[in-house]
Motif scaffolding. Structure first.
Motif, PDB file in Angstrom:
ATOM      1  N   VAL A   1     -46.255  85.263-111.253  1.00 34.46           N
ATOM      2  CA  VAL A   1     -45.387  85.713-112.315  1.00 34.46           C
ATOM      3  C   VAL A   1     -45.452  87.355-112.288  1.00 34.46           C
ATOM      4  O   VAL A   1     -44.372  88.044-112.640  1.00 34.46           O
ATOM      5  N   GLY A   2     -46.296  87.990-111.790  1.00 34.19           N
ATOM      6  CA  GLY A   2     -46.148  89.427-111.446  1.00 34.19           C
ATOM      7  C   GLY A   2     -44.831  89.830-110.310  1.00 34.19           C
ATOM      8  O   GLY A   2     -44.102  90.680-110.867  1.00 34.19           O
ATOM      9  N   LEU A   3     -44.556  88.836-109.425  1.00 38.34           N
ATOM     10  CA  LEU A   3     -43.283  88.823-108.585  1.00 38.34           C
ATOM     11  C   LEU A   3     -42.247  89.002-109.458  1.00 38.34           C
ATOM     12  O   LEU A   3     -41.135  89.548-109.189  1.00 38.34           O
TER      13      LEU A   3
ATOM     14  N   SER B   1     -45.249  99.637-122.095  1.00 40.30           N
ATOM     15  CA  SER B   1     -43.904 100.161-121.527  1.00 40.30           C
ATOM     16  C   SER B   1     -44.346 100.489-120.156  1.00 40.30           C
ATOM     17  O   SER B   1     -43.301 100.314-119.279  1.00 40.30           O
ATOM     18  N   HIS B   2     -45.509 100.431-120.003  1.00 34.42           N
ATOM     19  CA  HIS B   2     -45.936 100.504-118.452  1.00 34.42           C
ATOM     20  C   HIS B   2     -47.265 100.122-118.019  1.00 34.42           C
ATOM     21  O   HIS B   2     -48.071 100.232-119.045  1.00 34.42           O
ATOM     22  N   CYS B   3     -47.444  99.552-117.047  1.00 36.98           N
ATOM     23  CA  CYS B   3     -48.822  98.663-116.723  1.00 36.98           C
ATOM     24  C   CYS B   3     -48.976  98.620-115.259  1.00 36.98           C
ATOM     25  O   CYS B   3     -48.086  98.407-114.454  1.00 36.98           O
ATOM     26  N   HIS B   4     -50.273  98.293-115.015  1.00 40.73           N
ATOM     27  CA  HIS B   4     -50.615  97.882-113.513  1.00 40.73           C
ATOM     28  C   HIS B   4     -50.734  96.403-113.913  1.00 40.73           C
ATOM     29  O   HIS B   4     -51.293  95.902-114.990  1.00 40.73           O
ATOM     30  N   PHE B   5     -50.209  95.679-112.861  1.00 37.02           N
ATOM     31  CA  PHE B   5     -50.401  94.165-113.116  1.00 37.02           C
ATOM     32  C   PHE B   5     -50.981  93.482-111.788  1.00 37.02           C
ATOM     33  O   PHE B   5     -50.926  93.869-110.822  1.00 37.02           O
ATOM     34  N   VAL B   6     -51.898  92.587-112.379  1.00 32.81           N
ATOM     35  CA  VAL B   6     -53.069  92.050-111.344  1.00 32.81           C
ATOM     36  C   VAL B   6     -52.913  90.576-111.586  1.00 32.81           C
ATOM     37  O   VAL B   6     -53.205  90.035-112.575  1.00 32.81           O
ATOM     38  N   GLY B   7     -52.612  89.916-110.395  1.00 33.56           N
ATOM     39  CA  GLY B   7     -52.100  88.467-110.754  1.00 33.56           C
ATOM     40  C   GLY B   7     -52.876  87.742-109.664  1.00 33.56           C
ATOM     41  O   GLY B   7     -52.930  87.916-108.476  1.00 33.56           O
TER      42      GLY B   7
ATOM     43  N   GLU C   1     -37.848  84.565-102.260  1.00 40.65           N
ATOM     44  CA  GLU C   1     -37.460  85.353-100.924  1.00 40.65           C
ATOM     45  C   GLU C   1     -36.040  85.835-101.048  1.00 40.65           C
ATOM     46  O   GLU C   1     -35.916  86.839-100.278  1.00 40.65           O
ATOM     47  N   ALA C   2     -34.993  85.196-101.778  1.00 38.87           N
ATOM     48  CA  ALA C   2     -33.859  85.962-101.764  1.00 38.87           C
ATOM     49  C   ALA C   2     -33.883  86.917-102.564  1.00 38.87           C
ATOM     50  O   ALA C   2     -32.905  87.917-102.259  1.00 38.87           O
ATOM     51  N   ASP C   3     -34.793  87.533-103.578  1.00 36.31           N
ATOM     52  CA  ASP C   3     -34.784  88.632-104.190  1.00 36.31           C
ATOM     53  C   ASP C   3     -35.984  89.700-103.921  1.00 36.31           C
ATOM     54  O   ASP C   3     -35.752  90.921-104.411  1.00 36.31           O
ATOM     55  N   ILE C   4     -36.831  89.093-103.115  1.00 35.94           N
ATOM     56  CA  ILE C   4     -38.103  89.943-102.948  1.00 35.94           C
ATOM     57  C   ILE C   4     -38.143  91.348-102.187  1.00 35.94           C
ATOM     58  O   ILE C   4     -38.773  92.182-102.708  1.00 35.94           O
ATOM     59  N   ALA C   5     -36.892  91.555-101.582  1.00 36.87           N
ATOM     60  CA  ALA C   5     -36.871  92.648-100.668  1.00 36.87           C
ATOM     61  C   ALA C   5     -36.395  93.876-101.758  1.00 36.87           C
ATOM     62  O   ALA C   5     -36.658  95.078-101.248  1.00 36.87           O
ATOM     63  N   SER C   6     -36.003  93.498-103.023  1.00 37.43           N
ATOM     64  CA  SER C   6     -35.607  94.538-103.945  1.00 37.43           C
ATOM     65  C   SER C   6     -36.908  95.308-104.696  1.00 37.43           C
ATOM     66  O   SER C   6     -36.722  96.384-105.242  1.00 37.43           O
ATOM     67  N   ILE C   7     -38.100  94.692-104.431  1.00 37.56           N
ATOM     68  CA  ILE C   7     -39.057  94.835-105.265  1.00 37.56           C
ATOM     69  C   ILE C   7     -39.702  96.105-104.373  1.00 37.56           C
ATOM     70  O   ILE C   7     -40.102  96.202-103.287  1.00 37.56           O
TER      71      ILE C   7
END
Length: 257
Positions: free
Chosen positions: A93-95, A80-86, A191-197
Motif C-alpha cells: 500500500v505504501g509503495l 498532508s505529510h507523513c512517515h509511512f510504515v507498512g 515494477e513498471a513504476d517503482i523507479a519513479s519513487i
C-alpha cells in the motif's frame, strides 16, 4: 474505516501512519506504539473489510483500492505529510501511495515487502486460500502462525499465541474478504513504476521469513534510488512482533534522520 490518532498532541509533532499486513488490524502495532507515541502523532487503522471496519469487498479489489481508501481517510483528517510504515501488504500500500501521491510521504518503511509476485509466496498464498476453503478456521489461524513466526518463538510464546488465536477465532474475518485480500497480494506488481519513487525508504527484511524470501527486499532496494536495506538473521515474517526492540531501534533511528 476505523482509525485512531495516538501519541503526541504537539502541533509540530510529525505524523506516522502504520499500515498492517494481511490481517489488516491496528492491533498488530501494539509493540511499536510505546516507542512512537512520545515523539510522533501516530495513526493506526483497521483496513476495509477487517476488524472494526466491516464491509464486503468488491470484485476486482486490489492494492490500489486499499491505497485509495487510505488516501481518502488521510485527506479527511487533513494529513498532508507523513512517515509511512507498512508491514508486508501494508508495505505494498505504501509503495502504491509513493507512486500516486509522492508529495504526501516524508519517508517510507517497508517490512518484508515486495514489488512483484514470486513463486514461493504465491505457493504460500495458495495454501492459505485452500485452508480457508477446506478447513476449520482454527487450522487457518494455526497455519498463519507458522508463516509469521520463527519455530523457537512459537514454542516460547505458545500460551500467549493460543489465547490470541482463540480471541481471533471468536471474531474470525469474513472469508470472502480474506480471499479478496489474498488475491490482491498475489497480483500486485509495481515494477513498471517503482523507479519513479524517490521517497527516502528503509527496507527491513529477515532471512528466516517463511512467507517472503528476503531477497525480494534486495530487489526492492535495487529499484529504489534512496533506499537503505537492513537485513536481519532472525525475526521471521512478523519481526515487529518477535524482535520489537531491534525493529523499534532501527525505526526510530531512521525516522530521526
Amino acid at each position: 474505516m476505523y482509525f485512531e490518532i495516538l501519541g503526541s498532541n504537539h502541533p509540530e509533532a510529525p505524523t506516522v501512519v502504520l499500515s498492517s499486513g494481511l490481517g489488516g488490524s491496528a492491533h498488530f502495532w501494539k509493540a511499536q506504539l510505546p516507542a512512537l507515541e512520545s515523539r510522533f502523532r501516530v495513526i493506526v487503522y483497521d483496513q476495509n473489510g477487517t476488524g472494526r471496519s466491516p464491509g464486503v469487498l468488491p470484485s476486482g479489489y486490489s492494492i490500489q483500492s486499499m491505497a485509495t481508501e487510505l488516501l481518502a481517510l488521510l485527506d479527511s483528517i487533513d494529513v498532508s505529510h507523513c512517515h509511512f510504515v507498512g508491514h508486508a501488504l501494508g508495505g505494498l500500500v505504501g509503495l502504491q501511495i509513493a507512486v500516486e501521491r509522492p508529495e504526501l510521504l516524508q519517508s517510507l518503511v517497508l517490512i518484508n515487502a515486495w514489488s512483484s509476485p514470486n513463486e514461493h509466496s504465491l505457493r504460500c498464498f495458495r495454501v492459505r486460500k485452500s485452508l480457508l476453503d477446506n478447513s476449520p478456521p482454527l487450522m487457518y489461524l494455526q497455519a498463519q502462525a507458522l508463516f509469521l513466526y520463527p519455530p523457537d518463538w512459537i514454542m516460547q510464546n505458545i500460551d500467549m499465541l493460543e489465547q490470541e488465536e482463540q480471541h481471533m477465532l471468536e471474531s474470525f474475518p469474513d472469508k470472502h474478504n480474506l480471499l479478496a485480500r489474498i488475491q490482491a497480494l498475489s497480483e500486485f506488481d509495481i515494477e513498471a513504476d517503482i523507479a519513479s519513487i524517490t521517497t527516502p525508504t528503509l527496507i527491513v527484511a529477515n532471512k528466516d521469513d517463511m512467507l517472503v524470501p528476503w531477497q525480494r527486499s534486495e530487489v526492492l532496494a535495487g529499484f529504489l534510488p534512496n533506499a537503505e536495506l537492513a537485513v536481519y538473521e532472525y525475526g521471521g515474517h512478523a519481526c515487529t512482533v518477535t524482535t520489537p526492540d531491534v525493529f523499534n531501534d532501527k525505526l526510530l533511528t531512521f525516522l530521526s534522520n
